[in-house]
Design a protein around this motif. Sequence first.
Motif: not given
Length: 127
Positions: A21, A23, A82
Amino acid sequence: QVQLVESGGGSVQSGGSLKLSCAPPGQTLVRTWSTYAVGWFRQAPGKERQFVGAFMPGVPRTYLSDSVKDRFTISRENVKGPVYLQMSNLSPNDTAIYYCAARAGPVRARPESYNIWGQGTQVTVSS
């Protein structure tokens, strides 16, 4: 210095899967995050940083290198959320530190084209 927030690395056996992920950091970039191209790179020990793939907002469109295109996917569920790198059927050759990076403008495959980077997350695949 603004830094993207990465998570999801770890150790898996050959054939396993991981989802990384990427973000934006807190409230910084939140308003403009949806307009940034996000690239994924990896760097194995002693090797140069390698382009894995990228997400281009607006269209949206994803790009994947030939070495991973049949096994990895890139996605984003909402414009402020994300960007994910889903990795499947991993092999020891995929072992590296994985980085995400962002830039205002179109996708580029060269890491020097990106000016905002994550801290990197280790992916280790054992045979």
